[in-house]
Enzyme design. Structure first.
Site, PDB file in Angstrom:
ATOM      1  CE  LYS A 157      36.270  31.208  42.637  1.00 21.45           C
ATOM      2  NZ  LYS A 157      36.014  30.116  41.693  1.00 21.45           N
ATOM      3  CB  ILE A 158      34.890  37.699  39.886  1.00 23.74           C
ATOM      4  CG1 ILE A 158      36.113  37.242  40.689  1.00 23.74           C
ATOM      5  CG2 ILE A 158      34.965  39.193  39.600  1.00 23.74           C
ATOM      6  CD1 ILE A 158      37.430  37.298  39.928  1.00 23.74           C
ATOM      7  CG  ASP A 177      28.795  30.781  33.178  1.00 21.25           C
ATOM      8  OD1 ASP A 177      29.076  29.634  32.762  1.00 21.25           O
ATOM      9  OD2 ASP A 177      29.452  31.357  34.050  1.00 21.25           O
ATOM     10  CB  CYS A 209      34.417  34.019  30.982  1.00 19.94           C
ATOM     11  SG  CYS A 209      34.830  35.069  29.603  1.00 19.94           S
ATOM     12  N   PRO A 210      37.112  32.891  32.177  1.00 21.33           N
ATOM     13  CG  PRO A 210      37.351  30.579  32.413  1.00 21.33           C
ATOM     14  CD  PRO A 210      36.345  31.676  32.478  1.00 21.33           C
ATOM     15  CB  THR A 236      38.493  43.014  36.075  1.00 19.21           C
ATOM     16  OG1 THR A 236      37.297  42.234  36.181  1.00 19.21           O
ATOM     17  CG2 THR A 236      38.171  44.484  36.216  1.00 19.21           C
ATOM     18  CB  SER A 237      38.555  38.281  32.917  1.00 22.44           C
ATOM     19  OG  SER A 237      37.478  38.150  33.818  1.00 22.44           O
ATOM     20  NE  ARG A 238      44.756  35.669  33.547  1.00 20.38           N
ATOM     21  CZ  ARG A 238      44.577  36.038  34.818  1.00 20.38           C
ATOM     22  NH1 ARG A 238      44.024  37.209  35.104  1.00 20.38           N
ATOM     23  NH2 ARG A 238      44.960  35.255  35.798  1.00 20.38           N
ATOM     24  CG  ASP A 262      42.939  45.344  36.612  1.00 22.11           C
ATOM     25  OD1 ASP A 262      43.654  46.316  36.934  1.00 22.11           O
ATOM     26  OD2 ASP A 262      43.020  44.232  37.171  1.00 22.11           O
ATOM     27  CD  GLU A 267      48.236  41.557  32.107  1.00 21.51           C
ATOM     28  OE1 GLU A 267      47.118  42.010  31.871  1.00 21.51           O
ATOM     29  OE2 GLU A 267      48.538  41.007  33.188  1.00 21.51           O
ATOM     30  CG  HIS A 299      46.708  41.836  36.314  1.00 22.55           C
ATOM     31  ND1 HIS A 299      46.874  40.947  35.277  1.00 22.55           N
ATOM     32  CD2 HIS A 299      45.945  41.177  37.232  1.00 22.55           C
ATOM     33  CE1 HIS A 299      46.253  39.813  35.566  1.00 22.55           C
ATOM     34  NE2 HIS A 299      45.687  39.932  36.741  1.00 22.55           N
TER      35      HIS A 299
HETATM   36  P1  NAI Z   1      35.230  31.285  38.255  1.00 20.38           P
HETATM   37  O1  NAI Z   1      35.906  30.035  37.798  1.00 20.38           O
HETATM   38  O2  NAI Z   1      34.553  31.305  39.594  1.00 20.38           O
HETATM   39  O3  NAI Z   1      34.138  31.736  37.166  1.00 20.38           O
HETATM   40  C1  NAI Z   1      34.376  31.749  35.795  1.00 20.38           C
HETATM   41  C2  NAI Z   1      33.038  31.577  35.110  1.00 20.38           C
HETATM   42  O4  NAI Z   1      33.245  31.729  33.700  1.00 20.38           O
HETATM   43  C3  NAI Z   1      32.428  30.183  35.333  1.00 20.38           C
HETATM   44  O5  NAI Z   1      31.097  30.307  35.781  1.00 20.38           O
HETATM   45  C4  NAI Z   1      32.493  29.547  33.958  1.00 20.38           C
HETATM   46  O6  NAI Z   1      31.414  28.669  33.699  1.00 20.38           O
HETATM   47  C5  NAI Z   1      32.415  30.783  33.070  1.00 20.38           C
HETATM   48  N1  NAI Z   1      32.830  30.542  31.693  1.00 20.38           N
HETATM   49  C6  NAI Z   1      33.652  29.588  31.211  1.00 20.38           C
HETATM   50  N2  NAI Z   1      33.722  29.689  29.867  1.00 20.38           N
HETATM   51  C7  NAI Z   1      32.938  30.725  29.513  1.00 20.38           C
HETATM   52  C8  NAI Z   1      32.571  31.311  28.276  1.00 20.38           C
HETATM   53  N3  NAI Z   1      33.025  30.824  27.120  1.00 20.38           N
HETATM   54  N4  NAI Z   1      31.734  32.375  28.287  1.00 20.38           N
HETATM   55  C9  NAI Z   1      31.231  32.852  29.436  1.00 20.38           C
HETATM   56  N5  NAI Z   1      31.518  32.334  30.652  1.00 20.38           N
HETATM   57  C10 NAI Z   1      32.369  31.285  30.680  1.00 20.38           C
HETATM   58  O7  NAI Z   1      36.333  32.417  38.156  1.00 20.38           O
HETATM   59  P2  NAI Z   1      36.382  33.816  38.920  1.00 20.38           P
HETATM   60  O8  NAI Z   1      37.068  33.626  40.229  1.00 20.38           O
HETATM   61  O9  NAI Z   1      35.062  34.456  38.890  1.00 20.38           O
HETATM   62  O10 NAI Z   1      37.400  34.609  37.992  1.00 20.38           O
HETATM   63  C11 NAI Z   1      37.049  35.032  36.682  1.00 20.38           C
HETATM   64  C12 NAI Z   1      38.300  35.501  35.972  1.00 20.38           C
HETATM   65  O11 NAI Z   1      38.800  36.683  36.622  1.00 20.38           O
HETATM   66  C13 NAI Z   1      39.482  34.520  36.047  1.00 20.38           C
HETATM   67  O12 NAI Z   1      39.428  33.607  34.978  1.00 20.38           O
HETATM   68  C14 NAI Z   1      40.692  35.391  35.958  1.00 20.38           C
HETATM   69  O13 NAI Z   1      41.113  35.444  34.613  1.00 20.38           O
HETATM   70  C15 NAI Z   1      40.192  36.779  36.351  1.00 20.38           C
HETATM   71  N6  NAI Z   1      40.867  37.321  37.531  1.00 20.38           N
HETATM   72  C16 NAI Z   1      41.438  38.565  37.422  1.00 20.38           C
HETATM   73  C17 NAI Z   1      42.065  39.144  38.499  1.00 20.38           C
HETATM   74  C18 NAI Z   1      42.642  40.523  38.413  1.00 20.38           C
HETATM   75  O14 NAI Z   1      43.369  40.948  39.329  1.00 20.38           O
HETATM   76  N7  NAI Z   1      42.359  41.293  37.386  1.00 20.38           N
HETATM   77  C19 NAI Z   1      42.181  38.417  39.775  1.00 20.38           C
HETATM   78  C20 NAI Z   1      41.485  37.137  39.800  1.00 20.38           C
HETATM   79  C21 NAI Z   1      40.874  36.612  38.702  1.00 20.38           C
END
Ligand code: NAI
Length: 350
Positions: A157-158, A177, A209-210, A236-238, A262, A267, A299
């Site tokens: 999504k992001i 991906d 990615c997660p 901005t992920s983890r 972020d 952290e 964050h």
């Molecule tokens: P999402 O689940 O919609 O997308 C994650 C994508 O990563 C999926 O398309 C998945 O196939 C892909 N993926 C899985 N394993 C992978 C790999 N080894 N290499 C590359 N891609 C891979 O998740 P969304 O909503 O886009 O969120 C992404 C990340 O953003 C979350 O996992 C979370 O850690 C982080 N996040 C950070 C926030 C912040 O405030 N900084 C707030 C919300 C989310």
């Protein structure tokens, strides 16, 4: 009825309480807010509260799980998307876990774009310079994003919202991906490639990615070695997606041109708290903060009005579904590690 449902919230800040209080007018739950984080020392506070609402830096390991279960907790409602701080194996069969899989991909993607623009044009430095009546622009030289290449790792999504933003700058976007979305690639005009190609060709790399066993330290010394000299890295992920020690070496060697973070792998000790009167014991974080070309935010990418309201709605709806015995569409467990569990019976993971 809902008023009898008692929920213990942990690690709350005034903005959490405000947004949940507004949304809870629709639900009428009885909420107790704890400022302290959930962990071994605070699990006792759940006595009499069958439902717990937790956040990214709460600790829900096996010991805490046992304590919660003993206190009668049967649902943990995470008010976030990530769940890497929960021992899913320990909770399985005892306590259901629900989360908020999406609340505003725009909030996070727009923050990533903000980091990119600030780092490129040194806006974070210019702010301080002009406030000091210094109107010199030496050292602020940036680059046109137009025509440059961005590498987006993770096109969920992001990642896909960020791609739209980058395409607005007329950047060429490469993506990686393991589960490519070819329809999105066609519609949004980006190209799937392998990681090595991303590293080799990208001027800006952004991680979406997660965090998992596979992605921990995805960006390590080996990956950094393959990158274009002067690359900008955005996370901005983890935090643990990046080996921070390797990042620092890359910055010192001037291989990495800039980094916008972020999130940070350690952290939980610092982020969301005020240490302005104290000393930072974490030497790696302290070193990161000395680089003029590193921008750290704590964050806050998710932190928009819309996201907070969506988080509160989904969290309280998840809780209501649990109480009403309805299927838990946002449940996670160690079998599935996602909201769709192939073990689901009657709409629940166990
Ligand atoms: P999402 O689940 O919609 O997308 C994650 C994508 O990563 C999926 O398309 C998945 O196939 C892909 N993926 C899985 N394993 C992978 C790999 N080894 N290499 C590359 N891609 C891979 O998740 P969304 O909503 O886009 O969120 C992404 C990340 O953003 C979350 O996992 C979370 O850690 C982080 N996040 C950070 C926030 C912040 O405030 N900084 C707030 C919300 C989310």
């Amino acid at each position: 009825m809902a008023g009898e449902t008692k929920i213990a919230f942990f690690d709350t800040k005034p903005y959490d309480e405000e947004s949940f209080d507004v949304v809870n007018r629709e639900f009428g739950f009885s909420i107790k807010y704890h400022k302290s984080r959930l962990g071994a020392d605070t699990a006792i506070l759940t006595k009499g509260y069958p439902i717990v609402c937790a956040f990214v830096n709460d600790t829900i390991d096996r010991a805490v799980t046992d304590e919660l279960y003993g206190q009668g907790v049967r649902l943990i409602a995470m008010r976030c998307a990530g769940y890497n701080n929960i021992d899913l194996k320990a909770v399985y069969g005892k306590i259901h876990v629900v989360r908020v899989p999406a609340y505003s991909p725009y909030a996070v993607a727009e923050h990533a774009a903000g980091l990119i623009l600030s780092l490129n044009r040194k806006i974070h430095k210019a702010y301080y310079r002009t406030r000091d009546n210094n109107f010199n622009i030496n050292g602020f030289l940036g680059f046109d994003m137009y025509g440059k290449t961005a590498g987006v790792i993770g096109t969920g999504k992001i990642g896909r919202v960020l791609i739209d933003i980058l395409k607005g700058f007329k950047m060429h976007v490469l993506a990686y991906d393991p589960f490519p979305n070819t329809t999105a690639a066609q519609e949004q005009g980006f190209e799937y490639v392998d990681l090595d190609t991303i590293y080799k060709k990208s001027d800006i790399i952004s991680l979406h990615c997660p965090l998992s066993k596979e992605t921990q330290h995805l960006i390590d010394a080996v990956a950094i070695d393959k990158m274009k000299e002067g690359v900008m890295i955005i996370n901005t992920s983890r935090g643990a997606l990046i080996d921070t020690a390797a990042l620092i070496e890359g910055l010192k060697a001037k291989r990495i041109g800039s980094a916008g973070l972020d999130v940070y792998e350690e952290e939980s000790e610092y982020f969301f708290e005020d240490f302005s009167g104290g000393i930072i014991d974490d030497d790696i974080l302290a070193r990161l903060l000395t680089f003029p070309n590193v921008l750290v935010t704590s964050h806050q990418a998710f932190f928009t009005r819309e996201a907070l309201s969506n988080i509160a709605h989904t969290t309280l709806q998840n809780i209501k579904d649990f109480i009403d015995g309805k299927p838990l569409t946002n449940e996670i467990c160690y079998q599935c590690g996602a909201e769709t569990c192939n073990k689901k019976a009657n709409g629940k993971c166990f």
